[in-house]
Design a protein around this motif. Structure first.
Motif, short mmCIF file in Angstrom:
data_model
loop_
_atom_site.label_atom_id
_atom_site.label_comp_id
_atom_site.label_asym_id
_atom_site.label_seq_id
_atom_site.Cartn_x
_atom_site.Cartn_y
_atom_site.Cartn_z
N GLN A 1 0.83 -1.20 0.00
CA GLN A 1 0.00 0.00 0.00
C GLN A 1 0.87 1.25 0.00
N ILE A 2 0.49 2.22 -0.82
CA ILE A 2 1.13 3.53 -0.84
C ILE A 2 0.16 4.55 -0.26
N ILE A 3 0.65 5.36 0.66
CA ILE A 3 -0.11 6.52 1.14
C ILE A 3 0.69 7.76 0.80
N ILE A 4 0.09 8.68 0.07
CA ILE A 4 0.73 9.95 -0.24
C ILE A 4 0.02 11.04 0.55
N VAL A 5 0.79 11.72 1.40
CA VAL A 5 0.25 12.82 2.21
C VAL A 5 0.75 14.11 1.59
N ASN A 6 -0.16 14.82 0.97
CA ASN A 6 0.17 16.00 0.18
C ASN A 6 -0.14 17.28 0.98
N GLY A 7 0.73 18.28 0.84
CA GLY A 7 0.48 19.56 1.50
C GLY A 7 1.71 20.44 1.47
N THR A 8 1.51 21.70 1.77
CA THR A 8 2.63 22.63 1.79
C THR A 8 3.41 22.49 3.10
N PHE B 1 -4.59 8.76 -1.55
CA PHE B 1 -4.11 10.12 -1.73
C PHE B 1 -4.78 11.03 -0.71
N VAL B 2 -3.98 11.55 0.21
CA VAL B 2 -4.47 12.37 1.32
C VAL B 2 -3.92 13.79 1.17
N THR B 3 -4.79 14.79 1.30
CA THR B 3 -4.36 16.18 1.26
C THR B 3 -4.63 16.84 2.60
N LEU B 4 -3.59 17.46 3.17
CA LEU B 4 -3.72 18.23 4.41
C LEU B 4 -3.69 19.70 4.06
N LYS B 5 -4.74 20.41 4.46
CA LYS B 5 -4.85 21.81 4.07
C LYS B 5 -5.37 22.68 5.20
N ASN C 1 -5.27 21.37 -7.27
CA ASN C 1 -5.97 20.12 -7.49
C ASN C 1 -6.87 19.83 -6.30
N THR C 2 -8.12 19.51 -6.56
CA THR C 2 -9.08 19.25 -5.48
C THR C 2 -9.54 17.80 -5.44
N CYS C 3 -8.88 16.94 -6.19
CA CYS C 3 -9.26 15.53 -6.24
C CYS C 3 -8.33 14.72 -5.32
N SER C 4 -8.84 14.28 -4.21
CA SER C 4 -8.10 13.44 -3.27
C SER C 4 -9.04 12.36 -2.73
N ASP C 5 -8.48 11.35 -2.10
CA ASP C 5 -9.30 10.36 -1.40
C ASP C 5 -9.74 10.87 -0.04
N LEU C 6 -8.96 11.80 0.51
CA LEU C 6 -9.24 12.31 1.84
C LEU C 6 -8.66 13.71 1.94
N ASP C 7 -9.50 14.68 2.32
CA ASP C 7 -9.05 16.05 2.54
C ASP C 7 -9.25 16.38 4.02
N ILE C 8 -8.18 16.87 4.65
CA ILE C 8 -8.24 17.10 6.09
C ILE C 8 -7.72 18.50 6.42
N ASP C 9 -8.48 19.21 7.20
CA ASP C 9 -8.05 20.51 7.73
C ASP C 9 -7.29 20.24 9.03
N LEU D 1 -8.29 9.18 10.82
CA LEU D 1 -9.06 9.35 9.58
C LEU D 1 -8.43 8.56 8.43
N ILE D 2 -7.10 8.56 8.36
CA ILE D 2 -6.41 7.81 7.30
C ILE D 2 -6.65 6.32 7.48
N GLU D 3 -6.52 5.83 8.72
CA GLU D 3 -6.73 4.40 8.98
C GLU D 3 -8.18 3.99 8.66
N LYS D 4 -9.13 4.85 9.01
CA LYS D 4 -10.53 4.56 8.71
C LYS D 4 -10.76 4.49 7.21
N ARG D 5 -10.17 5.43 6.47
CA ARG D 5 -10.36 5.43 5.01
C ARG D 5 -9.71 4.21 4.38
N LEU D 6 -8.54 3.81 4.86
CA LEU D 6 -7.89 2.60 4.35
C LEU D 6 -8.77 1.38 4.55
N ALA D 7 -9.43 1.31 5.69
CA ALA D 7 -10.28 0.16 6.00
C ALA D 7 -11.49 0.09 5.09
#
Length: 225
Positions: free
Chosen positions: A4-11, A129-133, A182-190, A202-208
């Motif tokens: 499994q690959i998890i990509i955590v995207n953000g500035t 694909f997870v985005t932290l914003k 880009n606004t297309c992610s599997d999970l967007d988190i503030d 939240l990531i673990e829940k989405r993976l499940a």
């Protein structure tokens, strides 16, 4: 089987590195940990980075507005910049193909086309694909707090360091816009609303719930050239 690959995207300042480290620490499974900061800070030759003397061949900063050379900056890529990021993505793919789970922090812009390169090099592999914003104002407060902390801890404030920090200050507004375009992610988190533990929950829940689908959608949006 592929890992499994998890990509955590953000500035910078969004909490992506902390999230990745915390996720690996609390997991009972085997997870490799890698990221863009380590890649650019250790693997990518500094002379080809945006502070280096050969940055035009790697990745470089230049004015967003050519009529305002002292204003905000953005990234551009030379040939080694493109090749370096391609290698980064291939390393992630290779880890997955060896049946290793891997979580990485990243900065996925569409211009330069870092996102487009990533989605196609990881084709056929399981990616969440997870985005932290956080809001921009909060992000800038976090960065300012880091700077204050660095000064009080005795981190060097040589002329070169100060110049580098000033350049990064001029890059941050563009990074915020470019990374979150880009606004297309599997999970967007503030990450103002959620602390690192809650982000990992939240990531673990989405993976499940099953495989991520965002990269499939993005491949439809950005056909392979």
């Amino acid at each position: 089987m592929a890992g499994q690959i998890i990509i955590v995207n953000g500035t910078s300042g969004s909490g992506k590195t902390t999230t990745c480290e915390e996720f690996v620490k609390r997991s009972d499974d085997f997870w490799l940990l890698y990221g863009i900061d380590f890649f650019l800070g250790s693997a990518f030759p500094k002379k080809f980075g945006h502070h280096g003397e050969r940055s035009n061949e790697g990745f470089y900063a230049y004015p967003v507005d050519e009529n305002d050379p002292e204003g905000n900056l953005r990234w551009g890529f030379g040939e080694w910049g493109k090749q370096g990021f391609a290698a980064f993505h291939e390393w992630v793919a290779a880890a997955s193909r060896q049946n290793c789970n891997i979580i990485i922090d990243h900065i996925l812009t569409t211009d330069p086309p870092i996102l487009q390169d990533c989605i196609w090099r990881l084709q056929g592999l399981p990616v969440l694909f997870v985005t932290l914003k956080p809001p921009f104002e909060v992000l800038m407060e976090r960065v300012a707090s880091r700077e204050i902390g660095a000064r009080f801890s005795g981190v060097s404030t040589s002329e070169q360091v100060l110049k580098s920090r000033a350049r990064l200050d001029h890059l941050r507004p563009w990074f915020y816009e470019a990374v979150y375009k880009n606004t297309c992610s599997d999970l967007d988190i503030d990450t103002v609303q959620h602390e690192p533990d809650a982000v990992c929950d939240l990531i673990e829940k989405r993976l499940a719930e099953g495989p991520g689908t965002a990269f499939e959608e993005l491949r439809r949006q950005f056909p392979k050239v």
